[in-house]
Write an enzyme that holds these catalytic residues in place. Structure first.
Site, mmCIF file in Angstrom:
data_model
loop_
_atom_site.group_PDB
_atom_site.id
_atom_site.type_symbol
_atom_site.label_atom_id
_atom_site.label_comp_id
_atom_site.label_asym_id
_atom_site.label_seq_id
_atom_site.Cartn_x
_atom_site.Cartn_y
_atom_site.Cartn_z
ATOM 1 N N GLN A 141 22.502 16.155 41.626
ATOM 2 C CA GLN A 141 22.752 16.742 43.745
ATOM 3 C C GLN A 141 22.121 16.166 44.680
ATOM 4 O OE1 GLN A 141 26.134 20.018 43.532
ATOM 5 N NE2 GLN A 141 24.792 20.261 41.736
ATOM 6 N N ASN A 142 20.808 16.560 43.890
ATOM 7 C CA ASN A 142 19.702 16.093 44.351
ATOM 8 C C ASN A 142 19.411 14.987 45.188
ATOM 9 O OD1 ASN A 142 19.130 18.440 44.025
ATOM 10 N ND2 ASN A 142 17.746 18.571 42.940
ATOM 11 N N ASP A 144 16.128 13.808 46.480
ATOM 12 C CA ASP A 144 14.772 14.246 46.662
ATOM 13 C C ASP A 144 13.833 13.081 46.185
ATOM 14 O OD1 ASP A 144 14.257 17.294 45.104
ATOM 15 O OD2 ASP A 144 14.690 14.903 44.226
ATOM 16 N N HIS A 161 24.624 12.410 45.125
ATOM 17 C CA HIS A 161 25.255 12.187 46.308
ATOM 18 C C HIS A 161 24.163 11.586 47.504
ATOM 19 C CE1 HIS A 161 26.409 16.278 45.650
ATOM 20 N NE2 HIS A 161 27.717 15.508 45.461
ATOM 21 N N CYS A 169 23.578 0.159 56.906
ATOM 22 C CA CYS A 169 24.447 -0.109 57.507
ATOM 23 C C CYS A 169 25.385 0.134 57.886
ATOM 24 C CB CYS A 169 24.449 -1.897 58.056
ATOM 25 S SG CYS A 169 24.521 -2.224 59.462
ATOM 26 N N CYS A 234 19.682 -2.376 61.647
ATOM 27 C CA CYS A 234 19.778 -2.738 60.699
ATOM 28 C C CYS A 234 19.310 -4.080 60.881
ATOM 29 C CB CYS A 234 20.972 -3.319 60.543
ATOM 30 S SG CYS A 234 21.677 -4.730 59.296
ATOM 31 N N CYS A 237 22.417 -7.002 61.533
ATOM 32 C CA CYS A 237 23.253 -7.260 62.625
ATOM 33 C C CYS A 237 22.628 -5.933 63.361
ATOM 34 C CB CYS A 237 24.415 -6.584 61.863
ATOM 35 S SG CYS A 237 24.694 -4.573 61.563
ATOM 36 N N ALA A 325 13.717 27.583 37.460
ATOM 37 C CA ALA A 325 14.462 26.359 36.417
ATOM 38 C C ALA A 325 12.873 25.643 35.938
ATOM 39 C CB ALA A 325 14.808 24.777 36.707
HETATM 40 C C1 BV8 Z 1 34.578 14.308 48.605
HETATM 41 C C2 BV8 Z 1 23.765 14.667 50.240
HETATM 42 C C3 BV8 Z 1 36.537 13.368 48.223
HETATM 43 C C4 BV8 Z 1 23.483 14.781 51.846
HETATM 44 C C5 BV8 Z 1 25.411 16.367 49.965
HETATM 45 C C6 BV8 Z 1 37.780 22.805 50.322
HETATM 46 C C7 BV8 Z 1 37.560 22.967 49.420
HETATM 47 C C8 BV8 Z 1 36.514 22.706 47.851
HETATM 48 C C9 BV8 Z 1 36.319 21.276 47.940
HETATM 49 C C10 BV8 Z 1 36.214 20.178 49.362
HETATM 50 C C11 BV8 Z 1 36.747 21.643 50.607
HETATM 51 N N1 BV8 Z 1 36.992 20.723 51.903
HETATM 52 C C12 BV8 Z 1 36.005 19.995 51.567
HETATM 53 C C13 BV8 Z 1 35.950 19.691 50.098
HETATM 54 C C14 BV8 Z 1 35.198 18.845 49.434
HETATM 55 C C15 BV8 Z 1 33.777 18.647 49.962
HETATM 56 C C16 BV8 Z 1 32.963 20.050 49.123
HETATM 57 O O1 BV8 Z 1 32.875 20.129 48.049
HETATM 58 N N2 BV8 Z 1 33.010 21.087 50.557
HETATM 59 C C17 BV8 Z 1 32.111 22.758 49.491
HETATM 60 C C18 BV8 Z 1 31.256 22.688 50.642
HETATM 61 C C19 BV8 Z 1 33.397 23.531 49.942
HETATM 62 N N3 BV8 Z 1 33.272 17.815 49.105
HETATM 63 C C20 BV8 Z 1 33.056 16.882 49.368
HETATM 64 O O2 BV8 Z 1 33.382 16.213 50.925
HETATM 65 C C21 BV8 Z 1 32.376 14.986 48.534
HETATM 66 N N4 BV8 Z 1 33.270 14.451 48.456
HETATM 67 O O3 BV8 Z 1 35.048 15.193 47.939
HETATM 68 O O4 BV8 Z 1 34.763 13.056 48.826
HETATM 69 C C22 BV8 Z 1 36.907 14.272 49.561
HETATM 70 C C23 BV8 Z 1 36.667 14.198 50.579
HETATM 71 C C24 BV8 Z 1 37.272 15.031 51.890
HETATM 72 C C25 BV8 Z 1 38.257 16.313 51.260
HETATM 73 C C26 BV8 Z 1 38.702 15.965 50.161
HETATM 74 C C27 BV8 Z 1 38.095 14.833 49.130
HETATM 75 C C28 BV8 Z 1 31.122 14.916 48.577
HETATM 76 C C29 BV8 Z 1 30.328 16.014 48.329
HETATM 77 C C30 BV8 Z 1 29.121 15.841 48.900
HETATM 78 C C31 BV8 Z 1 28.389 15.518 50.304
HETATM 79 N N5 BV8 Z 1 26.321 15.629 49.737
HETATM 80 N N6 BV8 Z 1 24.178 16.290 49.629
HETATM 81 C C32 BV8 Z 1 22.660 15.526 51.509
HETATM 82 O O5 BV8 Z 1 21.793 16.477 51.212
HETATM 83 O O6 BV8 Z 1 22.116 15.927 52.661
HETATM 84 S S1 BV8 Z 1 26.009 17.945 49.232
HETATM 85 C C33 BV8 Z 1 24.428 19.383 48.978
HETATM 86 O O7 BV8 Z 1 24.607 20.304 48.607
HETATM 87 C C34 BV8 Z 1 23.648 18.800 47.531
HETATM 88 O O8 BV8 Z 1 24.097 17.279 47.537
HETATM 89 C C35 BV8 Z 1 24.192 19.429 46.885
HETATM 90 O O9 BV8 Z 1 26.035 19.504 46.131
HETATM 91 C C36 BV8 Z 1 24.633 20.870 47.667
HETATM 92 C C37 BV8 Z 1 23.608 21.682 47.408
HETATM 93 O O10 BV8 Z 1 24.506 22.494 46.450
HETATM 94 P P1 BV8 Z 1 22.819 23.491 45.540
HETATM 95 O O11 BV8 Z 1 22.319 22.175 45.140
HETATM 96 O O12 BV8 Z 1 24.016 23.860 44.251
HETATM 97 O O13 BV8 Z 1 22.148 23.692 46.380
HETATM 98 P P2 BV8 Z 1 22.402 25.490 46.902
HETATM 99 O O14 BV8 Z 1 21.176 25.462 47.892
HETATM 100 O O15 BV8 Z 1 24.020 26.159 47.306
HETATM 101 O O16 BV8 Z 1 21.974 26.247 45.481
HETATM 102 C C38 BV8 Z 1 21.375 26.398 45.292
HETATM 103 C C39 BV8 Z 1 20.919 26.430 43.689
HETATM 104 O O17 BV8 Z 1 19.456 26.849 43.426
HETATM 105 C C40 BV8 Z 1 21.498 28.688 43.622
HETATM 106 O O18 BV8 Z 1 21.997 29.366 42.858
HETATM 107 C C41 BV8 Z 1 19.604 29.081 43.571
HETATM 108 O O19 BV8 Z 1 19.893 30.496 42.661
HETATM 109 C C42 BV8 Z 1 18.936 28.319 42.837
HETATM 110 N N7 BV8 Z 1 17.721 28.370 42.423
HETATM 111 C C43 BV8 Z 1 16.932 28.358 43.700
HETATM 112 N N8 BV8 Z 1 15.691 28.298 42.881
HETATM 113 C C44 BV8 Z 1 15.872 28.050 42.159
HETATM 114 C C45 BV8 Z 1 17.277 28.593 41.757
HETATM 115 N N9 BV8 Z 1 17.356 28.239 40.405
HETATM 116 C C46 BV8 Z 1 16.080 27.879 39.888
HETATM 117 N N10 BV8 Z 1 14.985 28.325 39.896
HETATM 118 C C47 BV8 Z 1 14.812 28.426 40.681
HETATM 119 N N11 BV8 Z 1 13.530 28.182 41.593
#
Ligand code: BV8
Length: 337
Positions: A141-142, A144, A161, A169, A234, A237, A325
């Protein structure tokens, strides 16, 4: 009984509790990798016993994997940039309303990702992907790019992602996409978006009071109003370019989703999913764990924060490795590296 909850930093499935001694623990030397990333030897032995007979493994990766490379997660205070919730900025609406603001946010993330170095966690997954005896794929999902920089083969990596280093564009009529663009800053006006801190000199003397240590004031560097003409445009365009990432509310690239589905659904069943540094809050990325479980695969979680129930062994087919991790993965996966 030694392995009560507090003794256990790792969990072991019930059925093969009678650990048999001949199964040497590999990676023993660094069992206790200092800080709070300890692994319970019995847990490790059983996990590795299962790991060694796995033919097909998938890893689901989140922001936690890149924490020890210095990159923030999306949760809590780390999930803020200039007091904006990162999730609010990662949307088409935010870009539509103020592309200058969103580009300053992504330019900041590009700079930080470029400054960061892959860690042992990234390198471990890259090594596992090069093991010819295991069918392995990473779903990240990263955005980076650190897994690729750690040598992870692209054909076994699904950046579902997108990537901070792809640009595309915004025009529906234009198909321009620029992959692996590491230019930083992308435009002159985005130059100082890399600095999230402003140095102010405390005390009455202000500017001149240089011998007092400056206090860094995070997040207060004013957001610049940048005209669209000064943002990445772009070359075909001349319309706005946008970061090649998937924003909330946008569907994931079909080609990627189909590739992941094919890996999980076709051929051998997936024996194990490694769930690494993810809070599992975003759909559809969070659906892959249940899909592997549903097909009889087991789960190993690597996270600093794991549910007690899992750590207490309540969940039969799930191992919990609590800690960083980057420290835990090289130990736990040693038999396949
Ligand atoms: C989609 C790119 C069809 C951009 C990202 C209601 C209910 C359910 C779902 C939805 C809803 N409403 C809308 C949705 C769908 C929505 C969604 O899931 N929303 C969530 C917030 C509820 N999903 C979408 O929109 C997806 N598209 O579904 O299309 C659709 C469309 C509309 C409606 C329905 C369906 C698109 C999702 C992608 C969005 N883009 N990233 C950018 O990065 O700028 S998501 C982004 O956030 C990341 O990529 C990643 O996916 C997410 C963050 O999550 P994590 O990576 O897990 O990070 P987080 O900080 O949350 O957690 C870190 C973890 O690490 C913690 O557990 C922590 O304890 C742990 N940790 C910390 N330190 C360490 C560690 N572990 C190990 N070692 C360490 N040292």
């Amino acid at each position: 009984m030694s392995d009560t909850i507090e003794g256990l930093k790792g969990y072991r499935p019930q059925e093969n509790r009678a650990a048999d001694s001949e199964h040497q623990i590999e990676g023993e030397a660094t069992l206790n990798s200092g800080s709070n990333s300890e692994i319970d030897p019995i847990t490790l032995r059983e996990f590795q016993t299962y790991l060694k007979q796995c033919k097909k493994i998938v890893a689901l990766v989140g922001a936690g994997l890149s924490v020890s490379s210095g990159l923030p997660t999306f949760r809590g205070t780390q999930g803020l940039w200039k007091n904006y919730n990162i999730i609010d900025l990662a949307t088409p609406d935010a870009f539509y309303i103020d592309p200058g603001l969103v580009w300053q946010f992504y330019s900041w993330r590009r700079s930080h990702a470029l400054e960061a170095e892959p860690n042992d966690g990234h390198r471990t997954l890259a090594k596992l992907a090069l093991n010819p005896n295991v069918e392995f794929t990473t779903i990240t999902q990263n955005v980076d790019g650190l897994l690729i920089r750690a040598g992870h083969p692209k054909k076994k990596l699904y950046e579902i992602h997108g990537s901070l280093f792809d640009l595309k564009c915004t025009s529906f009529m234009c198909t321009y996409v620029d992959h692996d663009n590491f230019t930083d800053p992308l435009t002159k006006e985005l130059a100082d978006s890399r600095f999230e801190h402003v140095t102010v000199f405390a005390g009455a003397g202000g500017e001149g009071d240089r011998d007092r240590p400056p206090i860094e004031s995070p997040q207060f560097a004013p957001i610049k109003q940048i005209p669209e003409s000064e943002l990445p445009l772009c070359p075909l365009c001349n319309l706005l370019l946008r970061p090649g990432v998937v924003w909330f509310g946008e569907s994931l690239p079909l080609k990627l989703i189909t590739g992941v589905d094919r890996f999980i659904e076709q051929g051998e069943k997936v024996d194990l999913i490694l769930v690494i540094g993810t809070s599992g809050t975003v759909y559809p990325a969070n659906s892959y764990v249940d899909r592997v479980r549903f097909k009889g695969g087991k789960v190993a979680i690597f996270n600093t924060d794991i549910e007690l129930l899992i750590m207490a062994g309540e969940d039969r087919d799930t191992w919990g490795f609590q800690g960083d991790a980057a420290k835990l993965l090289p130990i736990a996966l040693a038999p396949l590296l």
